[in-house]
Design a protein around this motif. Sequence first.
Motif, PDB file in Angstrom:
ATOM      1  N   MET A  95       0.807  -1.392   0.004  1.00  0.00           N
ATOM      2  CA  MET A  95      -0.006   0.102  -0.032  1.00  0.00           C
ATOM      3  C   MET A  95       0.965   1.284   0.118  1.00  0.00           C
ATOM      4  N   ARG A  96       1.826   1.204   0.700  1.00  0.00           N
ATOM      5  CA  ARG A  96       2.801   2.490   1.069  1.00  0.00           C
ATOM      6  C   ARG A  96       3.407   2.543  -0.429  1.00  0.00           C
ATOM      7  N   ALA A  97       3.938   1.468  -1.030  1.00  0.00           N
ATOM      8  CA  ALA A  97       4.725   1.608  -2.483  1.00  0.00           C
ATOM      9  C   ALA A  97       3.993   2.296  -3.460  1.00  0.00           C
ATOM     10  N   TYR A  98       2.642   2.191  -3.519  1.00  0.00           N
ATOM     11  CA  TYR A  98       1.623   2.685  -4.332  1.00  0.00           C
ATOM     12  C   TYR A  98       0.926   4.104  -4.121  1.00  0.00           C
ATOM     13  N   SER A  99       1.353   4.470  -2.868  1.00  0.00           N
ATOM     14  CA  SER A  99       0.898   5.839  -2.439  1.00  0.00           C
ATOM     15  C   SER A  99       1.884   6.875  -2.926  1.00  0.00           C
ATOM     16  N   LEU A 100       1.303   7.772  -3.733  1.00  0.00           N
ATOM     17  CA  LEU A 100       2.036   8.506  -4.729  1.00  0.00           C
ATOM     18  C   LEU A 100       2.377   9.733  -4.016  1.00  0.00           C
ATOM     19  N   ASP A 101       2.090   9.944  -2.846  1.00  0.00           N
ATOM     20  CA  ASP A 101       2.592  10.950  -1.928  1.00  0.00           C
ATOM     21  C   ASP A 101       3.794  10.763  -1.393  1.00  0.00           C
ATOM     22  N   GLN A 102       4.335   9.480  -1.771  1.00  0.00           N
ATOM     23  CA  GLN A 102       5.663   8.735  -1.271  1.00  0.00           C
ATOM     24  C   GLN A 102       6.623   8.844  -2.399  1.00  0.00           C
ATOM     25  N   ASP A 103       7.858   9.154  -2.074  1.00  0.00           N
ATOM     26  CA  ASP A 103       8.949   9.049  -3.394  1.00  0.00           C
ATOM     27  C   ASP A 103       8.784   9.768  -4.382  1.00  0.00           C
ATOM     28  N   ALA A 154       3.589  16.945  -0.277  1.00  0.00           N
ATOM     29  CA  ALA A 154       4.752  16.004  -0.907  1.00  0.00           C
ATOM     30  C   ALA A 154       5.525  16.940  -1.964  1.00  0.00           C
ATOM     31  N   LEU A 155       4.960  17.607  -2.686  1.00  0.00           N
ATOM     32  CA  LEU A 155       5.525  18.485  -3.885  1.00  0.00           C
ATOM     33  C   LEU A 155       6.142  19.477  -3.275  1.00  0.00           C
ATOM     34  N   ARG A 156       5.822  20.236  -2.225  1.00  0.00           N
ATOM     35  CA  ARG A 156       6.296  21.416  -1.400  1.00  0.00           C
ATOM     36  C   ARG A 156       7.574  20.984  -0.640  1.00  0.00           C
TER      37      ARG A 156
END
Length: 326
Positions: A243-251, A281-283
């Motif tokens: 789940m974490r790997a596909y959360s796009l606020d990560q990485d 995450a972008l900021r």
Amino acid sequence: MNPIDRRTLIAGAMASAGLASPALGQTVKTGPFPLPAGFERFPIWPDRAPGGDTVQVQEVETLRRPDSGPDDGVFAHVVTPTLTLLRPENPNGAAILLIPGGGYSRVAIGHEGYNVARRFAEAGYACFSLLYRLPGDGWAAGAEAPLQDAQRALRLVRALGVRERFEANRVGVMGFSAGGHLAAWLTSRAPVESYKPVDSADREPIKAAVAAYLYPVIQMEGPFVHQGSRTQLLGADPSPARMRAYSLDQDVSADTPPVFLAHAIDDPAVPVENSLAMLAALRARKIAAECHLFENGGHGFGLAASPAAPAPWPDLFLDFAKRHII
């Protein structure tokens, strides 16, 4: 036009751009509804999509709602991924790859493809709407099957720039709902090759000049998940790590292009916290970003904030895009 004529024209168009042509027996599946006037559809893969040897599903197109018009179709069980092109009357030298939503169980090609393409073609953009494969249909790549199509589509759009009179470095990516997840996956992470190269288009970088995520699915963990999208993408009981790997606020990559976000605060399906998490995450990565939160609009508002009023976000996006090259 009979099927042989159609295949001949598609093959000729691809060859003129220096790309591999579709296999002789391949047709472009358009479902029961004709393409709207002015649109042209072609496959993104010269042969069958990769990893489909055991795929048994049948591609279907239906209306998005019972009261929808004939160009408001949705596809399920996509077998032949395609791009549908709308050329602008007055080109501005840029293009947009549109990625419609549908919860990773279908693709709303009319609502968030054709309709949005018309709006941005009026502004001078060559618009390409992506019909992509869905992760639950048995493709060898599993959850990465949509990403394969998105990467291939972006490269193909860039490769068609000379023929279609736009610059490869002035291509934007815009995604909606689950298509927003796919757009963010495509543009906000360092590219990882998801398929073997098939022709000269695959020499193009997986790179966009600007990105837009509209009411996007971003998180696959925590209280603000869109359960339907997660189940379709990752299955009924994914591990915390998956789940974490596909959360796009990560990485989020430092090379992410400028990002435009828009979301309705009253969205009952994909909570606005998805856009807020992506903005944070972008900021944190110091990526240029702009986020518009609307009081009303619900989910999937497309070009209409309400039945009686057009949504304001297209003009806001155009201003943002002009500030960032395209």
